[in-house]
Design a protein around this motif. Structure first.
Motif, PDB file in Angstrom:
ATOM      1  N   VAL A 119       4.154  66.663 -94.991  1.00 27.85           N
ATOM      2  CA  VAL A 119       4.708  65.597 -95.838  1.00 27.85           C
ATOM      3  C   VAL A 119       5.246  66.184 -97.134  1.00 27.85           C
ATOM      4  N   ALA A 120       4.479  67.101 -97.729  1.00 29.13           N
ATOM      5  CA  ALA A 120       4.935  67.747 -98.963  1.00 29.13           C
ATOM      6  C   ALA A 120       6.256  68.471 -98.741  1.00 29.13           C
ATOM      7  N   ALA A 121       6.373  69.179 -97.628  1.00 29.67           N
ATOM      8  CA  ALA A 121       7.592  69.943 -97.351  1.00 29.67           C
ATOM      9  C   ALA A 121       8.801  69.032 -97.242  1.00 29.67           C
ATOM     10  N   GLU A 122       8.678  67.941 -96.502  1.00 33.44           N
ATOM     11  CA  GLU A 122       9.808  67.031 -96.337  1.00 33.44           C
ATOM     12  C   GLU A 122      10.130  66.291 -97.632  1.00 33.44           C
ATOM     13  N   ALA A 123       9.094  65.951 -98.399  1.00 26.47           N
ATOM     14  CA  ALA A 123       9.325  65.271 -99.675  1.00 26.47           C
ATOM     15  C   ALA A 123      10.060  66.176-100.658  1.00 26.47           C
ATOM     16  N   LEU A 124       9.711  67.452-100.689  1.00 15.92           N
ATOM     17  CA  LEU A 124      10.399  68.396-101.562  1.00 15.92           C
ATOM     18  C   LEU A 124      11.856  68.562-101.134  1.00 15.92           C
ATOM     19  N   LYS A 125      12.097  68.622 -99.839  1.00 16.58           N
ATOM     20  CA  LYS A 125      13.481  68.699 -99.351  1.00 16.58           C
ATOM     21  C   LYS A 125      14.277  67.458 -99.744  1.00 16.58           C
ATOM     22  N   ALA A 126      13.603  66.309 -99.789  1.00 13.20           N
ATOM     23  CA  ALA A 126      14.275  65.041-100.102  1.00 13.20           C
ATOM     24  C   ALA A 126      14.534  64.868-101.588  1.00 13.20           C
ATOM     25  N   GLY A 127      13.872  65.678-102.438  1.00  8.79           N
ATOM     26  CA  GLY A 127      14.132  65.572-103.873  1.00  8.79           C
ATOM     27  C   GLY A 127      12.927  65.510-104.767  1.00  8.79           C
ATOM     28  N   ALA A 128      11.707  65.546-104.216  1.00  9.56           N
ATOM     29  CA  ALA A 128      10.520  65.584-105.068  1.00  9.56           C
ATOM     30  C   ALA A 128      10.444  66.932-105.785  1.00  9.56           C
ATOM     31  N   HIS A 129       9.733  66.958-106.905  1.00  8.23           N
ATOM     32  CA  HIS A 129       9.653  68.166-107.720  1.00  8.23           C
ATOM     33  C   HIS A 129       8.258  68.785-107.759  1.00  8.23           C
ATOM     34  N   LEU A 130       7.225  67.965-107.659  1.00  6.38           N
ATOM     35  CA  LEU A 130       5.844  68.428-107.819  1.00  6.38           C
ATOM     36  C   LEU A 130       4.998  67.860-106.693  1.00  6.38           C
ATOM     37  N   VAL A 131       3.990  68.614-106.263  1.00  5.90           N
ATOM     38  CA  VAL A 131       3.064  68.156-105.230  1.00  5.90           C
ATOM     39  C   VAL A 131       1.712  67.857-105.880  1.00  5.90           C
ATOM     40  N   ASN A 132       1.233  66.631-105.684  1.00  9.04           N
ATOM     41  CA  ASN A 132      -0.052  66.192-106.214  1.00  9.04           C
ATOM     42  C   ASN A 132      -1.009  66.056-105.032  1.00  9.04           C
ATOM     43  N   ASP A 133      -1.909  67.032-104.886  1.00 10.41           N
ATOM     44  CA  ASP A 133      -2.782  67.131-103.707  1.00 10.41           C
ATOM     45  C   ASP A 133      -4.226  66.904-104.118  1.00 10.41           C
ATOM     46  N   VAL A 134      -4.806  65.765-103.711  1.00 12.70           N
ATOM     47  CA  VAL A 134      -6.176  65.452-104.120  1.00 12.70           C
ATOM     48  C   VAL A 134      -7.205  66.406-103.510  1.00 12.70           C
ATOM     49  N   THR A 135      -6.816  67.186-102.502  1.00 11.79           N
ATOM     50  CA  THR A 135      -7.755  68.149-101.922  1.00 11.79           C
ATOM     51  C   THR A 135      -7.700  69.502-102.617  1.00 11.79           C
ATOM     52  N   GLY A 136      -6.914  69.629-103.679  1.00 11.34           N
ATOM     53  CA  GLY A 136      -6.888  70.883-104.436  1.00 11.34           C
ATOM     54  C   GLY A 136      -6.205  72.028-103.714  1.00 11.34           C
ATOM     55  N   LEU A 137      -5.226  71.723-102.851  1.00  9.96           N
ATOM     56  CA  LEU A 137      -4.521  72.747-102.085  1.00  9.96           C
ATOM     57  C   LEU A 137      -5.495  73.588-101.249  1.00  9.96           C
ATOM     58  N   ARG A 138      -6.492  72.914-100.661  1.00 14.68           N
ATOM     59  CA  ARG A 138      -7.442  73.627 -99.797  1.00 14.68           C
ATOM     60  C   ARG A 138      -6.748  74.220 -98.569  1.00 14.68           C
ATOM     61  N   ASP A 139      -5.745  73.501 -98.071  1.00 18.07           N
ATOM     62  CA  ASP A 139      -5.036  73.944 -96.867  1.00 18.07           C
ATOM     63  C   ASP A 139      -4.087  75.078 -97.240  1.00 18.07           C
ATOM     64  N   PRO A 140      -4.244  76.263 -96.652  1.00 13.97           N
ATOM     65  CA  PRO A 140      -3.325  77.368 -96.971  1.00 13.97           C
ATOM     66  C   PRO A 140      -1.870  77.021 -96.740  1.00 13.97           C
ATOM     67  N   ASP A 141      -1.596  76.133 -95.782  1.00 13.99           N
ATOM     68  CA  ASP A 141      -0.215  75.735 -95.545  1.00 13.99           C
ATOM     69  C   ASP A 141       0.364  74.979 -96.732  1.00 13.99           C
ATOM     70  N   MET A 142      -0.475  74.226 -97.450  1.00 11.87           N
ATOM     71  CA  MET A 142       0.015  73.520 -98.630  1.00 11.87           C
ATOM     72  C   MET A 142       0.398  74.513 -99.724  1.00 11.87           C
TER      73      MET A 142
END
Length: 294
Positions: A119-142
């Motif tokens: 979701v973060a990847a597609e949102a950034l492609k669509a025009g988002a600027h920052l990723v707000n991840d409540v899991t603290g970027l635990r996922d290495p893919d994030m």
């Protein structure tokens, strides 16, 4: 230096509204505390679920916040309230992508509130600027998504996960543990290529009332480091437990009080539902701070 004059900075690997090109990328600088407005495109968020499922309604709210001086809009398509059930990536994307695309080019910073790298990847492609991840970027893919896109990220602390996080949360020293976790994660993700981070202590995410109060009193300690701090306690149960306000939609006065406190302690951003009203409160508070110092 008083809090209203304190400088803050985020760096991005691509142009964002209000940023300047530097040798490290695009630097977004501001002084004092600014407001991140909440825009939940969900049917089940704890306070405003369902209000912004329609694109027209969401855009109208987004533009009102922007015109009121809100610094950044945080767009989410999955509720993270206690006990919330997860949704799949396709559903989340269907909720957030039309809104992000419609707001691109409207001179407002856009954050995607998601736990899913896809979701973060597609949102950034669509025009988002920052990723707000409540899991603290635990996922290495994030981490890889943010680093690859050059996106700044918000690292939040959460004990457990949304469905179970309020089942007897326990800490030895909540301030030391939460701040230590955030600083360690910040160092790790920046070393992995994420250009800059916000730190969010995660009020209400796996914490009791006393844990939350301890973290709110310690904002100054977290803000003493190099990374800007986001405080996000809008309309949360903590306010009900302090002031007896069972209806979440009635908790804006308490939300303003908590976030004005955080601003005075050095928070760089505060995240609210009543975002335009918070802009007004911060402007008045900043004027008072300057007058007192002079």
């Amino acid at each position: 230096m008083n809090w209203a004059q304190r400088p803050h900075r985020l760096t991005f690997g691509f142009p964002v509204p209000g940023a300047e090109k530097t040798g490290e990328g695009w630097a977004l600088r501001w002084a004092g505390c600014r407001v991140m407005g909440i825009l939940n495109a969900t049917p089940d968020s704890f306070s405003d679920g369902g209000r912004h499922l329609g694109l027209d309604a969401a855009l109208a709210t987004a533009r009102r916040m922007r015109d009121a001086g809100v610094f950044m809009l945080d767009i989410g398509g999955e509720s993270t309230r206690p006990g919330a059930e997860p949704v799949d990536a396709a559903t989340e994307l269907d909720r957030v992508l039309p809104l992000i695309r419609a707001l691109t080019g409207e001179n407002v910073l856009l954050s995607i509130d998601t736990m899913k790298p896809e979701v973060a990847a597609e949102a950034l492609k669509a025009g988002a600027h920052l990723v707000n991840d409540v899991t603290g970027l635990r996922d290495p893919d994030m981490v890889r998504v943010c680093a690859g896109a050059g996106a700044a990220a918000c690292i939040m602390h959460m004990q457990g996960e949304p469905r179970t996080m309020q089942h007897q949360p326990t800490y030895g020293d909540v301030v030391a543990e939460v701040h230590g976790y955030l600083r360690q994660r910040a160092a790790e993700v920046k070393a992995a290529g994420v250009p800059s981070v916000l730190l969010d202590p995660g009020i209400g995410f796996g914490k009791t009332l006393e844990h939350n109060l301890s973290l709110l009193r310690a904002v100054g300690d977290l803000a003493s480091g190099p990374d800007p701090v986001l405080m996000a306690a809008s309309r949360k149960k903590t306010i009900d437990l302090i002031a007896g306000v069972p209806n979440a939609a009635d908790r804006d006065p308490g939300s303003f009080a908590l976030h004005l406190h955080a601003a005075r302690q050095g928070a760089a951003l505060v995240r609210l539902h009543a975002a335009g009203e918070m802009v007004q409160a911060l402007r008045v508070e900043a004027a008072l701070a300057v007058d007192v110092e002079s």
